[in-house]
Design an enzyme around this catalytic site. Structure first.
Site, PDB file in Angstrom:
ATOM      1  N   CYS A 243      63.900  24.990  -1.855  1.00  0.00           N
ATOM      2  CA  CYS A 243      64.737  23.783  -1.903  1.00  0.00           C
ATOM      3  C   CYS A 243      66.216  24.102  -2.014  1.00  0.00           C
ATOM      4  CB  CYS A 243      64.289  22.903  -3.061  1.00  0.00           C
ATOM      5  SG  CYS A 243      64.407  23.724  -4.652  1.00  0.00           S
TER       6      CYS A 243
ATOM      7  N   ARG B  74      70.676  11.980 -11.450  1.00  0.00           N
ATOM      8  CA  ARG B  74      70.196  13.355 -11.686  1.00  0.00           C
ATOM      9  C   ARG B  74      70.394  13.638 -13.164  1.00  0.00           C
ATOM     10  NH1 ARG B  74      71.112  18.833  -8.307  1.00  0.00           N
ATOM     11  NH2 ARG B  74      69.450  17.774  -7.190  1.00  0.00           N
TER      12      ARG B  74
ATOM     13  N   ASP C  95      60.874  28.313  -5.622  1.00  0.00           N
ATOM     14  CA  ASP C  95      62.052  27.656  -6.201  1.00  0.00           C
ATOM     15  C   ASP C  95      62.666  28.626  -7.212  1.00  0.00           C
ATOM     16  OD1 ASP C  95      63.949  25.815  -7.091  1.00  0.00           O
ATOM     17  OD2 ASP C  95      62.513  24.577  -8.192  1.00  0.00           O
TER      18      ASP C  95
ATOM     19  N   HIS D 163      61.257  15.990  -8.785  1.00  0.00           N
ATOM     20  CA  HIS D 163      62.343  15.969  -7.789  1.00  0.00           C
ATOM     21  C   HIS D 163      61.755  15.358  -6.506  1.00  0.00           C
ATOM     22  CE1 HIS D 163      66.041  16.824  -5.949  1.00  0.00           C
ATOM     23  NE2 HIS D 163      66.019  18.133  -5.872  1.00  0.00           N
TER      24      HIS D 163
HETATM   25  N1   CP Z   1      67.865  21.111  -3.634  1.00  0.00           N
HETATM   26  C1   CP Z   1      68.797  20.443  -4.349  1.00  0.00           C
HETATM   27  O1   CP Z   1      68.539  19.406  -4.966  1.00  0.00           O
HETATM   28  O2   CP Z   1      70.034  21.023  -4.301  1.00  0.00           O
HETATM   29  P1   CP Z   1      71.300  20.632  -5.178  1.00  0.00           P
HETATM   30  O3   CP Z   1      71.004  21.001  -6.597  1.00  0.00           O
HETATM   31  O4   CP Z   1      72.429  21.410  -4.577  1.00  0.00           O
HETATM   32  O5   CP Z   1      71.527  19.139  -5.056  1.00  0.00           O
HETATM   33  N1  NVA Z   2      64.004  23.480 -10.026  1.00  0.00           N
HETATM   34  C1  NVA Z   2      65.389  23.464  -9.661  1.00  0.00           C
HETATM   35  C2  NVA Z   2      65.619  22.633  -8.454  1.00  0.00           C
HETATM   36  C3  NVA Z   2      67.043  22.640  -7.967  1.00  0.00           C
HETATM   37  C4  NVA Z   2      67.273  21.735  -6.818  1.00  0.00           C
HETATM   38  C5  NVA Z   2      66.214  22.960 -10.813  1.00  0.00           C
HETATM   39  O1  NVA Z   2      65.775  22.058 -11.545  1.00  0.00           O
HETATM   40  O2  NVA Z   2      67.313  23.467 -11.027  1.00  0.00           O
END
Ligand code: CP
Ligand code: NVA
Length: 315
Positions: A267, A101, A226, A128
């Site tokens: 999400c 990530r 989101d 994602h």
């Molecule tokens: N939706 C998602 O990826 O959540 P987190 O940021 O908690 O991993």
């Molecule tokens: N768009 C959001 C998704 C979180 C899971 C972010 O990047 O923070």
């Protein structure tokens, strides 16, 4: 070596296989209790997480393997003492599979150049993919099938989740409609737009990008939003973004324009009073915790598929 970097690289068949495998694992977890026995996953995190971290770690544990949480802020890479190339080449000597990530998608692509084990994108600023695979599994479970459904996404669209929906929905024969404010900072990237347009034309479905929230949500089967404050957005932008995205907040009034049996998705993490009202996310149409649960089944599916493809497990 097969990876999951973006859904742009994955075919409709691969997406369908990932969903079918996740659903099978969810229905028969005991059959997979030893499938990843003694395999090790390295989880590289540059950003916070609840769902992704816990679902990968629990999933790996439930399949007989082990997951290592690696916080980038404690790495030699973060302090400028080591390159991405050397970090990845070293990590591959210890583990069977990596998920990362990261902020920059280019850093993920750089990792992919050096890894000798499968690499899963667990979120970059650009995409994602694991999230959207779990989301499509969730839609299929609730609606029976994907083809012909209309998914409407409202809100911040220069966004990793939006891009992944754009790479996947038209490819799977779904109509996709995006409602967001005008401007490059809020609209999807041109690459995601081109992919969505091409897939929509190929599959004879519609792809709509509009600044009109009501038009976007009209007759939708699935309504998705989101965060307006993704992990990489600085806190000082919050007041301005509340104003800009305000007209795209998913309210009960807006939801009433979707089909009566429409489901609501986010999400997560979500803030009530921001991208949606509490009434919507806590209401009967919301399936956000089914989405969250399916992250784990999907991560199991992805690890199984990628480790099989890499010849690291049989089957
Ligand atoms: N939706 C998602 O990826 O959540 P987190 O940021 O908690 O991993
Ligand atoms: N768009 C959001 C998704 C979180 C899971 C972010 O990047 O923070």
């Amino acid at each position: 070596m097969q990876h999951l970097l973006t859904l742009e690289d994955w075919s409709a068949e691969q997406i369908a296989e990932a969903i079918a495998t996740a659903r099978h694992i969810k229905a028969h977890p005991e059959q997979y209790a030893d499938s990843l026995r003694r395999k090790t996953l390295c989880m590289i995190f540059e950003k916070p997480s609840l769902r992704t971290r816990l679902s990968f770690e629990a999933g790996m544990n439930q399949m007989g393997g082990h997951a290592i949480y690696y916080d980038m802020s404690t790495s030699p890479l973060n302090s400028g003492k080591e390159s991405i190339a050397d970090t990845v080449r070293t990590t591959c000597r210890y583990v069977d599979i990596i998920m990362a990530r990261l902020y920059k998608h280019e850093d993920l692509l750089e990792m992919a150049r050096y890894t000798t084990v499968p690499l899963i994108n667990a979120l970059t600023n650009y995409s994602h993919p694991g999230q959207v695979l779990a989301d499509l599994q969730t839609v299929e479970e609730h609606k029976g099938s994907l083809a012909g459904l209309k998914l409407a996404y409202l809100g911040d669209s220069f966004n990793n989740v939006t891009h992944s929906l754009m790479f996947a929905c038209p490819k799977m024969g779904m109509h996709l409609s995006i409602g967001c404010p005008p401007g490059d900072e809020y609209e999807p990237s041109p690459a995601a737009r081109a992919a969505a347009e091409a897939d929509a034309a190929r599959n004879n479905v519609t792809f709509q990008l509009t600044n009109d929230a009501q038009a976007a949500i009209q007759d939708a089967d699935v309504v998705y939003t989101d965060s307006w404050m993704s992990y990489h957005i600085p806190k000082e932008q919050e007041a301005a973004r509340r104003e800009i995205f305000g007209p795209y907040q998913v309210t009960a009034q807006l939801m009433a324009r979707a089909k009566p049996k429409a489901v609501f998705m986010n999400c997560l993490p979500a803030l009530r009073g921001m991208e949606q009202t509490a009434e919507v996310i806590d209401g009967p149409q919301s399936i956000v915790f089914d989405q969250a649960e399916n992250r784990m089944h999907m991560h199991k599916s992805l690890m199984l598929i990628l480790l099989r493809a890499a010849g690291k497990i049989k089957g």
